[in-house]
Design a protein around this motif. Structure first.
Motif, PDB file in Angstrom:
ATOM      1  N   LYS A   1      -3.502  10.047   6.795  1.00 40.21           N
ATOM      2  CA  LYS A   1      -4.363  10.154   5.615  1.00 40.21           C
ATOM      3  C   LYS A   1      -4.888   8.788   5.173  1.00 40.21           C
ATOM      4  O   LYS A   1      -5.918   8.697   4.517  1.00 40.21           O
ATOM      5  N   ARG A   2      -4.154   7.740   5.543  1.00 41.64           N
ATOM      6  CA  ARG A   2      -4.584   6.392   5.169  1.00 41.64           C
ATOM      7  C   ARG A   2      -4.160   5.395   6.245  1.00 41.64           C
ATOM      8  O   ARG A   2      -3.015   5.404   6.692  1.00 41.64           O
ATOM      9  N   ILE A   3      -5.110   4.565   6.664  1.00 39.16           N
ATOM     10  CA  ILE A   3      -4.864   3.552   7.698  1.00 39.16           C
ATOM     11  C   ILE A   3      -5.304   2.187   7.178  1.00 39.16           C
ATOM     12  O   ILE A   3      -6.353   2.069   6.541  1.00 39.16           O
ATOM     13  N   ILE A   4      -4.500   1.179   7.458  1.00 42.41           N
ATOM     14  CA  ILE A   4      -4.847  -0.191   7.067  1.00 42.41           C
ATOM     15  C   ILE A   4      -5.207  -0.995   8.316  1.00 42.41           C
ATOM     16  O   ILE A   4      -4.475  -0.972   9.311  1.00 42.41           O
ATOM     17  N   LEU A   5      -6.346  -1.673   8.272  1.00 45.90           N
ATOM     18  CA  LEU A   5      -6.766  -2.566   9.355  1.00 45.90           C
ATOM     19  C   LEU A   5      -6.649  -3.999   8.855  1.00 45.90           C
ATOM     20  O   LEU A   5      -7.309  -4.390   7.894  1.00 45.90           O
ATOM     21  N   MET A   6      -5.800  -4.770   9.500  1.00 41.95           N
ATOM     22  CA  MET A   6      -5.569  -6.161   9.107  1.00 41.95           C
ATOM     23  C   MET A   6      -6.502  -7.099   9.867  1.00 41.95           C
ATOM     24  O   MET A   6      -6.761  -6.890  11.058  1.00 41.95           O
TER      25      MET A   6
ATOM     26  N   PRO B   1      -5.411   1.393  22.449  1.00 46.09           N
ATOM     27  CA  PRO B   1      -4.040   1.036  22.848  1.00 46.09           C
ATOM     28  C   PRO B   1      -3.032   1.341  21.741  1.00 46.09           C
ATOM     29  O   PRO B   1      -3.373   1.358  20.561  1.00 46.09           O
ATOM     30  N   VAL B   2      -1.768   1.541  22.137  1.00 45.54           N
ATOM     31  CA  VAL B   2      -0.721   1.730  21.132  1.00 45.54           C
ATOM     32  C   VAL B   2      -0.161   0.387  20.664  1.00 45.54           C
ATOM     33  O   VAL B   2       0.449   0.310  19.602  1.00 45.54           O
ATOM     34  N   TRP B   3      -0.376  -0.670  21.469  1.00 44.53           N
ATOM     35  CA  TRP B   3       0.050  -1.977  20.974  1.00 44.53           C
ATOM     36  C   TRP B   3      -0.911  -2.462  19.877  1.00 44.53           C
ATOM     37  O   TRP B   3      -2.009  -1.953  19.751  1.00 44.53           O
ATOM     38  N   GLY B   4      -0.441  -3.416  19.091  1.00 42.76           N
ATOM     39  CA  GLY B   4      -1.263  -3.908  17.983  1.00 42.76           C
ATOM     40  C   GLY B   4      -1.283  -2.962  16.803  1.00 42.76           C
ATOM     41  O   GLY B   4      -2.198  -2.998  15.976  1.00 42.76           O
ATOM     42  N   LYS B   5      -0.244  -2.120  16.700  1.00 42.06           N
ATOM     43  CA  LYS B   5      -0.185  -1.124  15.621  1.00 42.06           C
ATOM     44  C   LYS B   5       1.259  -0.943  15.151  1.00 42.06           C
ATOM     45  O   LYS B   5       2.203  -1.157  15.920  1.00 42.06           O
ATOM     46  N   LEU B   6       1.397  -0.522  13.908  1.00 44.02           N
ATOM     47  CA  LEU B   6       2.691  -0.130  13.360  1.00 44.02           C
ATOM     48  C   LEU B   6       2.589   1.334  12.968  1.00 44.02           C
ATOM     49  O   LEU B   6       1.773   1.708  12.117  1.00 44.02           O
ATOM     50  N   PHE B   7       3.409   2.167  13.616  1.00 47.73           N
ATOM     51  CA  PHE B   7       3.383   3.617  13.408  1.00 47.73           C
ATOM     52  C   PHE B   7       4.503   4.042  12.457  1.00 47.73           C
ATOM     53  O   PHE B   7       5.607   3.487  12.497  1.00 47.73           O
TER      54      PHE B   7
ATOM     55  N   LYS C   1       0.823  -1.212   0.000  1.00 48.47           N
ATOM     56  CA  LYS C   1       0.000   0.000   0.000  1.00 48.47           C
ATOM     57  C   LYS C   1       0.861   1.268   0.000  1.00 48.47           C
ATOM     58  O   LYS C   1       1.763   1.413   0.820  1.00 48.47           O
ATOM     59  N   ASP C   2       0.578   2.168  -0.911  1.00 52.80           N
ATOM     60  CA  ASP C   2       1.320   3.428  -0.969  1.00 52.80           C
ATOM     61  C   ASP C   2       0.808   4.404   0.096  1.00 52.80           C
ATOM     62  O   ASP C   2      -0.375   4.441   0.404  1.00 52.80           O
ATOM     63  N   GLU C   3       1.730   5.186   0.631  1.00 56.19           N
ATOM     64  CA  GLU C   3       1.392   6.265   1.566  1.00 56.19           C
ATOM     65  C   GLU C   3       0.521   5.788   2.730  1.00 56.19           C
ATOM     66  O   GLU C   3      -0.441   6.444   3.113  1.00 56.19           O
ATOM     67  N   CYS C   4       0.869   4.672   3.293  1.00 56.95           N
ATOM     68  CA  CYS C   4       0.152   4.163   4.467  1.00 56.95           C
ATOM     69  C   CYS C   4       0.769   4.789   5.714  1.00 56.95           C
ATOM     70  O   CYS C   4       1.990   4.829   5.860  1.00 56.95           O
ATOM     71  N   ASP C   5      -0.073   5.297   6.608  1.00 51.62           N
ATOM     72  CA  ASP C   5       0.428   5.992   7.799  1.00 51.62           C
ATOM     73  C   ASP C   5       0.355   5.141   9.069  1.00 51.62           C
ATOM     74  O   ASP C   5       1.067   5.419  10.030  1.00 51.62           O
ATOM     75  N   LEU C   6      -0.522   4.164   9.074  1.00 50.58           N
ATOM     76  CA  LEU C   6      -0.696   3.316  10.258  1.00 50.58           C
ATOM     77  C   LEU C   6      -1.261   1.966   9.831  1.00 50.58           C
ATOM     78  O   LEU C   6      -2.130   1.897   8.958  1.00 50.58           O
ATOM     79  N   ILE C   7      -0.744   0.905  10.454  1.00 50.42           N
ATOM     80  CA  ILE C   7      -1.312  -0.425  10.238  1.00 50.42           C
ATOM     81  C   ILE C   7      -1.707  -0.989  11.593  1.00 50.42           C
ATOM     82  O   ILE C   7      -0.924  -0.976  12.543  1.00 50.42           O
ATOM     83  N   GLN C   8      -2.937  -1.456  11.683  1.00 49.06           N
ATOM     84  CA  GLN C   8      -3.451  -2.021  12.926  1.00 49.06           C
ATOM     85  C   GLN C   8      -3.832  -3.481  12.693  1.00 49.06           C
ATOM     86  O   GLN C   8      -4.344  -3.844  11.643  1.00 49.06           O
ATOM     87  N   PHE C   9      -3.566  -4.332  13.699  1.00 50.70           N
ATOM     88  CA  PHE C   9      -3.921  -5.740  13.584  1.00 50.70           C
ATOM     89  C   PHE C   9      -4.654  -6.202  14.838  1.00 50.70           C
ATOM     90  O   PHE C   9      -4.657  -5.500  15.860  1.00 50.70           O
TER      91      PHE C   9
END
Length: 360
Positions: A212-217, A173-179, A111-119
């Motif tokens: 601007k863009r967040i991915i939820l796994m 929470p801040v865990w479960g995320k990639l910043f 994914k281009d320009e991804c700002d945060l990934i959450q799982f």
């Protein structure tokens, strides 16, 4: 091929029972280009020795020893010493699945320009046995625009509370995320070390405002250990001061984003719940020992802070419990006596149950 450095920040304080499992899960990740920054927050048990053992074993580990100053300061030390393009936070009593970082990085690459990934996360008990899979996203989601606003709302209204809101997993929470490390560093986003509650929420709110863009796994990659010692709604000595501080900071951070009516509703419901928690965890808790006069003084003190005072000038169109409706009515109409009677009734019931060994 994605091969950027991932910084994993691990604060440790008296976690000798769990820290080895946690560190093993991190250094044995299938994705190898990581740096593990362990911040020993003045541990007085065997945690320090265990961290030193792993330091000698793996060159990717950086161990920083500091005087005990709380998890927020420890994480800030980790951020300031991190070099990775991406940052992940893990708590010392939790652990990651072996391919967690690799799976997350696959989505960064795609994914281009991804700002945060959450799982998603598994909830486990003290022995590490799975209790349940916490409510999370079922299918992969990429959020932007309006969907991003709905995600933002979820930090005020936890997942599952309102049928009208989509499930976005764990937003607080801040865990479960990639910043994104660049966003964190360029905007000097740090944890507020004056807070003992809501630190993660405050950090995320500030961070989300730059996304601007967040991915939820849909993958369950984080194992969150629920400890009996971490009672979320137990007695808190300085509850009024802490919740007041939290509400003031969030009032300032979210002022611009609260232009939208739906976000305003979510924010106001959060203020109502925080007001209720501040009182029931503090002066009106059965263990507080506050006199009637002192409880009244503490109630007055809380009602004078700006976010709570502002409630009398607003409308709220959302689903609330009976207790929350009463609190909202009392705040809006400035019916202090109504709130006082409700809380005193709960206080005396709990005192009675406590004396009979049935405290709630």
């Amino acid at each position: 091929m994605f091969n950027e450095l991932i910084s994993i920040i691990l604060p440790v304080y008296n976690a000798e029972k769990y820290v080895s499992k946690c560190i093993n899960s991190l250094i044995n990740q299938t994705y190898k280009n990581i740096e593990l920054i362990i911040i020993d927050d003045g541990s007085t048990d065997n945690s320090t020795a265990k961290c030193n053992y792993y330091l000698m074993k793996d060159s990717r580990i950086q161990l920083i020893n500091i005087n005990n100053s709380g998890v927020s300061n420890a994480r800030n030390v980790g951020i300031k010493n991190s070099r990775g393009s991406w940052i992940m936070f893990v708590d010392a009593d939790d652990w990651l699945e072996p391919d967690a970082v690799e799976k997350v990085c696959e989505y960064v690459l795609d994914k281009d320009e991804c700002d945060l990934i959450q799982f998603n996360c598994n909830e486990v008990n003290e022995t590490g046995r799975l209790v349940n899979k916490k409510e999370g996203v079922v299918n992969l989601k990429t959020l932007s625009g309006l969907e991003l606003k709905n995600y933002y709302k979820r930090i005020f209204i936890p997942s599952g509370d309102l049928e009208s809101l989509e499930v976005f997993g764990f937003t607080r929470p801040v865990w479960g995320k990639l910043f994104n490390g660049k966003i964190v560093r360029n905007n000097n986003i740090l944890f507020n070390h004056d807070l003992k509650i809501g630190e993660d929420m405050l950090f995320n709110l500030e961070y989300f405002s730059h996304c601007k863009r967040i991915i939820l796994m849909p993958h369950y990659l984080y194992n969150y250990r629920v400890l009996s010692s971490s009672a979320e709604h137990g007695y808190m000595q300085h509850a009024i001061d802490q919740y007041s501080l939290l509400m003031k900071f969030i009032y300032i951070i979210t002022k611009q984003s609260r232009d939208a009516k739906d976000i305003d509703n979510a924010y106001r419901l959060f203020i109502i719940r925080s007001t209720l928690l501040a009182l029931t965890r503090g002066p009106f808790h059965s263990k507080s020992g506050f006199s009637f006069k002192d409880r009244r003084l503490q109630l007055n003190k809380l009602l004078q802070i700006e976010p709570v005072k502002a409630m009398k000038n607003c409308e709220l169109n959302t689903l609330m419990s009976k207790k929350e409706n009463i609190v909202f009515f009392a705040l809006k109409e400035e019916k202090l006596l109504v709130l006082n009677v409700l809380l005193d009734f709960k206080y005396f019931i709990n005192r009675l149950r406590k004396s009979r060994g049935k405290t709630i």
